[in-house]
Design a protein around this motif. Structure first.
Motif, PDB file in Angstrom:
ATOM      1  N   GLY A  39       0.827  -1.194   0.000  1.00 17.76           N
ATOM      2  CA  GLY A  39       0.000   0.000   0.000  1.00 17.76           C
ATOM      3  C   GLY A  39       0.860   1.243   0.000  1.00 17.76           C
ATOM      4  O   GLY A  39       2.080   1.178  -0.213  1.00 17.76           O
ATOM      5  N   VAL A  40       0.264   2.375   0.271  1.00 20.64           N
ATOM      6  CA  VAL A  40       1.004   3.636   0.202  1.00 20.64           C
ATOM      7  C   VAL A  40       2.019   3.770   1.332  1.00 20.64           C
ATOM      8  O   VAL A  40       2.937   4.608   1.255  1.00 20.64           O
ATOM      9  CB  VAL A  40       0.035   4.839   0.219  1.00 20.64           C
ATOM     10  N   HIS A  41       1.882   2.978   2.393  1.00 19.91           N
ATOM     11  CA  HIS A  41       2.822   3.025   3.515  1.00 19.91           C
ATOM     12  C   HIS A  41       3.700   1.784   3.584  1.00 19.91           C
ATOM     13  O   HIS A  41       4.257   1.473   4.639  1.00 19.91           O
ATOM     14  CB  HIS A  41       2.066   3.193   4.824  1.00 19.91           C
ATOM     15  N   GLY A  42       3.826   1.060   2.496  1.00 20.81           N
ATOM     16  CA  GLY A  42       4.631  -0.149   2.485  1.00 20.81           C
ATOM     17  C   GLY A  42       3.758  -1.392   2.461  1.00 20.81           C
ATOM     18  O   GLY A  42       2.607  -1.360   1.998  1.00 20.81           O
ATOM     19  N   ARG A  43       4.302  -2.510   2.943  1.00 24.14           N
ATOM     20  CA  ARG A  43       3.560  -3.766   2.953  1.00 24.14           C
ATOM     21  C   ARG A  43       2.281  -3.643   3.776  1.00 24.14           C
ATOM     22  O   ARG A  43       2.256  -3.036   4.856  1.00 24.14           O
ATOM     23  CB  ARG A  43       4.443  -4.870   3.542  1.00 24.14           C
ATOM     24  N   LEU A  44       1.188  -4.237   3.256  1.00 21.50           N
ATOM     25  CA  LEU A  44      -0.079  -4.225   3.977  1.00 21.50           C
ATOM     26  C   LEU A  44      -0.055  -5.245   5.109  1.00 21.50           C
ATOM     27  O   LEU A  44       0.631  -6.275   5.038  1.00 21.50           O
ATOM     28  CB  LEU A  44      -1.231  -4.534   3.017  1.00 21.50           C
ATOM     29  N   ARG A  45      -0.865  -4.965   6.137  1.00 18.56           N
ATOM     30  CA  ARG A  45      -1.018  -5.866   7.277  1.00 18.56           C
ATOM     31  C   ARG A  45      -2.448  -6.388   7.307  1.00 18.56           C
ATOM     32  O   ARG A  45      -3.361  -5.783   6.746  1.00 18.56           O
ATOM     33  CB  ARG A  45      -0.656  -5.145   8.584  1.00 18.56           C
ATOM     34  N   TRP A  46      -2.646  -7.500   7.994  1.00 24.70           N
ATOM     35  CA  TRP A  46      -3.958  -8.129   7.996  1.00 24.70           C
ATOM     36  C   TRP A  46      -5.034  -7.196   8.546  1.00 24.70           C
ATOM     37  O   TRP A  46      -6.190  -7.284   8.152  1.00 24.70           O
ATOM     38  CB  TRP A  46      -3.928  -9.431   8.800  1.00 24.70           C
ATOM     39  N   ARG A  47      -4.653  -6.290   9.422  1.00 22.72           N
ATOM     40  CA  ARG A  47      -5.645  -5.368   9.983  1.00 22.72           C
ATOM     41  C   ARG A  47      -6.204  -4.413   8.931  1.00 22.72           C
ATOM     42  O   ARG A  47      -7.255  -3.790   9.131  1.00 22.72           O
ATOM     43  CB  ARG A  47      -5.023  -4.569  11.134  1.00 22.72           C
ATOM     44  N   ASP A  48      -5.471  -4.260   7.813  1.00 21.67           N
ATOM     45  CA  ASP A  48      -5.910  -3.342   6.755  1.00 21.67           C
ATOM     46  C   ASP A  48      -7.003  -3.937   5.880  1.00 21.67           C
ATOM     47  O   ASP A  48      -7.674  -3.207   5.154  1.00 21.67           O
ATOM     48  CB  ASP A  48      -4.717  -2.972   5.862  1.00 21.67           C
TER      49      ASP A  48
END
Length: 796
Positions: free
Chosen positions: A761-770
């Motif tokens: 995503g725009v802030h780097g790798r996505l996390r499951w919470r996203d």
């Protein structure tokens, strides 16, 4: 001038007869076309909707010339109903099927009741109407309603085609059965409406006002030309102006859209408002006319009389203008443009600020016109391009014909690549993803990047490539490959071909397209050479590695992995030449891990998008079946502007699970409809989507101004019913943080028998919470802060 009868005046009779014949014949033709329109695709449904819109407009226009006010009101009501039915049919893919059927049946039942009430009321008054005026319409509407309810959505396209044809036939009958007036009756009818037809001085005034209105025609035309030229310059400046068919016609199509908006504003806002005011003040007007009959004595009385005469003359002038517009389509258009163009100009200048581009931005309407044009020609163009390149003997045969070989990809080792879709907006929503893209692409094992749809918006033209492609990808040092999206085809794929194909292949492909169009095009050899030279110049300036392909599709084959990128054009299908290549590429990939990238997703918004009943041998369902037969494990696509995942689990003993990703969040406005209206029973039981519902709702809550709040509540609480949240979500598109754009990194790891898909995503790798996910997608004890990683096993 004398008071006219309720039938056609003698002087206007020939014109009136021509009008009746012309409108009647046009409606019969529309009815026949609606009945025989192919009904096996969504585009056919759209064509039936357009036919209904045309029929509705014709009947509204005919109503304006009806001699009897009751006939005019009936025509306007019927025309408006047909327009509404056309809008429903045109948007049938965004409305629940049961709602479409219910609305259509309700309209016809209501019309049947209205005609019945009209006939019974006339009998009770002792002035019965002819049976053709009420009983035949009653029976006809009732019969159509029964047909709709019996057929229902089981054969929805057939139901709508029959319904549309019968509706338009009813309109044709009404037109032929009703007398009309001619334009030279305008002054007489205006006086009759006011009850002043017996006053000679009023007839003199009406004659004078009619003459003045005729004399001001030149001034009106200059006014309209001035606004039109200004709007054309505005659109040409924003869209770009090139000496090509696309460059010249796009601003012109946008201006035609402005004209349409102007006429709508005049017809449905300004004129109704003035008519309402006239009706409310009609008693005052009659008293004022009575006041002007005498000879005032005092100065005050004379001043009051002159003021009253000025006001009454203005009202009579408006009445005459309205009557003239009703009786003459030429004058109606001139009056509508004269009244509505200032408001249309304000809308054209300010609509980007509103965040409602897809509804009122006529520049995007122009793109829609190109979509229809490209849809009809894409397969012909592509096949001509491919066969020309093959005939040049500069490529191999079969599976090797359109293979690419990115530097550094090992024959049997691990490597990675990036897939990003729908990138080419050129604004903040694309630029905000640049640092994440650079970070991912700088990893040493990332060997290339694939753009999976819509490289450049809005029309794929070369003039937009610098800001929408070259600049955003500056700094990406690995090779870039691409398959086009529907927007890239709007300029006949010229800019895409010049950019991504090898120069000689690009030259052959564009020349073949010109020949396929029988040379009816503004594209010359000099223009082709200029496009290729311009693309090469940009590549040198920005340091982006392109021009490695020989077609708008390609494959990458290693000893154990195959990537097949398929151009599905505009209509979600391929031509015979691309199908032959795809079959050979998949055959060459037998025993390998197969990943396919398509221009359109098979799953999106929680639904399966291919029609299982589609028997097109080169259509979307056929492509899906071909991929299944050859054991494709991953299918990824752009077009829908977000990130989604689906696990397609076949029955026991069938092929392994096919993993689907929608990967279209690379820079375009986001498709918020997925997050806002995820279905309770999606097409796959294992799924995920980004952004999640809570994040999207929070952004819209924070960024939506007060005047859009009702639309937001309608979308949030009612799902946009009877439309869809996706269709309405463009209302809330805003180029401000937080952004939810995305792309994926694909890690091919034969050393450990797996492929991993890592979303960014725009802030780097996505996390499951996203993400919003199904309950079975990750382990129960998984940490929401863990990085998202889909692991696809490599079958042994």
């Amino acid at each position: 001038m004398s008071e006219p009868s309720p039938s056609v005046t003698q002087s206007g009779a020939p014109a009136a007869r021509r009008h009746v014949r012309g409108v009647g014949i046009a409606l019969f033709v529309l009815a026949a076309v609606a009945l025989v329109t192919p009904i096996a695709s969504e585009s056919a449904m759209a064509r039936v909707g357009m036919l209904l819109l045309a029929a509705g407009l014709l009947e509204v226009y005919d109503g304006c010339r009806r001699a009897r006010d009751a006939d005019a009101r009936a025509a306007w009501y019927n025309g408006a109903s047909t327009l509404l039915i056309g809008i429903v049919v045109l948007n049938s893919t965004t409305i629940v099927a049961g709602v479409v059927i219910g609305l259509l049946a309700a309209w016809f039942l209501f019309d049947a009741g209205r005609y019945g009430w009209r006939g019974v009321a006339a009998i009770r008054r002792g002035t019965p109407l002819p049976l053709r005026a009420w009983l035949l319409p009653l029976v006809g509407n009732l019969g159509v309603a029964i047909v709709v309810l019996v057929l229902r959505e089981r054969v929805l396209p057939l139901t709508i085609a029959i319904t549309a044809s019968l509706r338009i036939l009813g309109s044709a009958w009404n037109v032929l059965a009703s007398p009309v007036l001619a334009s030279n009756d305008a002054g007489d009818r205006a006086l009759v409406d006011l009850g002043l037809g017996d006053r000679p001085e009023m007839l003199v005034m009406a004659n004078r006002l009619e003459d003045e209105e005729i004399a001001r025609g030149g001034f009106d035309r200059e006014w309209i030309f001035g606004f039109t030229a200004t709007l054309f310059a505005l659109h040409a400046g924003r869209m770009g102006f090139e000496a090509s068919l696309l460059g010249m016609l796009s601003p012109l199509l946008a201006v035609i859209g402005d004209w349409f908006i102007a006429v709508l504003i005049a017809s449905f806002v300004v004129v109704p408002a003035r008519l309402t005011f006239r009706k409310v003040t009609r008693p005052l007007e009659r008293r004022a006319w009575a006041l002007t009959e005498g000879n005032p004595v005092s100065r005050v009385t004379r001043l009051a009389t002159r003021t009253a005469r000025w006001w009454l003359e203005a009202r009579l002038r408006f009445a005459i203008r309205l009557r003239q517009a009703r009786y003459s389509p030429r004058l109606a258009l001139r009056r509508g443009l004269r009244t509505g163009l200032p408001a249309a100009a304000v809308i054209a200048a300010t609509v980007p600020v509103w965040g409602m581009n897809w509804y009122f931005d006529t520049e995007n309407w122009a793109a829609g016109v190109w979509n229809s044009w490209a849809e009809a020609r894409t397969d012909t163009w592509r096949e001509a391009m491919v066969r020309s390149v093959l005939a040049s003997q500069q490529v191999g045969d079969g599976a090797d014909a359109f293979a690419v070989t990115p530097a550094g990809v090992p024959a049997d080792g691990d490597f990675a690549f990036i897939v990003i879709g729908d990138t080419g907006e050129g604004d903040a929503s694309q630029q905000v993803l640049r640092d994440s893209l650079w970070q991912a692409a700088e990893q040493p094992d990332v060997k290339f990047v694939v753009i999976s749809s819509d490289v450049v918006y809005p029309t794929g033209a070369m003039r937009n490539y610098e800001t929408n492609f070259w600049l955003p990808f500056k700094g990406v040092r690995v090779p870039l490959y691409a398959i086009p999206g529907n927007h890239d085809w709007y300029d006949a794929l010229e800019a895409f071909v010049a950019t991504f194909l090898e120069p000689q292949a690009a030259r052959l492909a564009m020349r073949a397209r010109v020949e396929a169009d029988e040379r009816i095009t503004s594209t010359t050899d000099a223009h082709i050479d200029a496009l290729i030279a311009r693309a090469a110049s940009y590549g040198g300036e920005y340091g982006v590695s392109v021009a490695h392909q020989r077609a708008p599709f390609f494959q990458v084959q290693t000893d154990r992995f195959a990537l097949v990128a398929v151009d599905t054009g505009v209509a979600r299908r391929v031509d015979d030449a691309e199908w032959a290549w795809l079959e050979s590429a998949l055959e060459a990939a037998r025993g390998k891990f197969v990943m396919a990238i398509l221009g359109h997703p098979l799953y999106a918004g929680g639904a399966y998008l291919a029609d299982p009943a589609d028997d097109d041998p080169r259509g979307f369902a056929a492509i899906h079946a071909l991929l299944r037969r050859h054991g494709a494990t991953i299918v990824m696509a752009g077009d829908t502007h977000d990130l989604e995942y689906y696990a397609e689990r076949p029955g026991p003993g069938a092929a392994p699970t096919m993993h689907h990703w929608v990967n279209g969040g690379g820079g375009a406005y986001l498709s918020f409809g997925t997050a806002l209206a995820w279905p309770r029973q999606p097409a796959a039981t294992t799924w995920a989507h980004y952004p999640g519902h809570a994040d999207v709702a929070r952004k819209i809550d924070a960024s939506t101004p007060w005047w859009k709040r009702p639309a937001w509540w309608w979308t949030r609480d009612l799902g946009g019913w009877p439309f869809t949240a996706e269709w309405l979500s463009a209302l809330f598109d805003s180029n401000e943080a937080p952004f939810f754009q995305s792309f994926v990194e694909v890690r091919v790891e034969p050393s450990v028998h797996r492929v991993r898909v890592l979303p960014w995503g725009v802030h780097g790798r996505l996390r499951w919470r996203d993400l919003d996910t199904s309950g079975d997608l990750r382990d129960a004890g998984a940490n929401p802060n863990d990085l998202v990683e889909w692991v696809v096993p490599w079958a042994q």
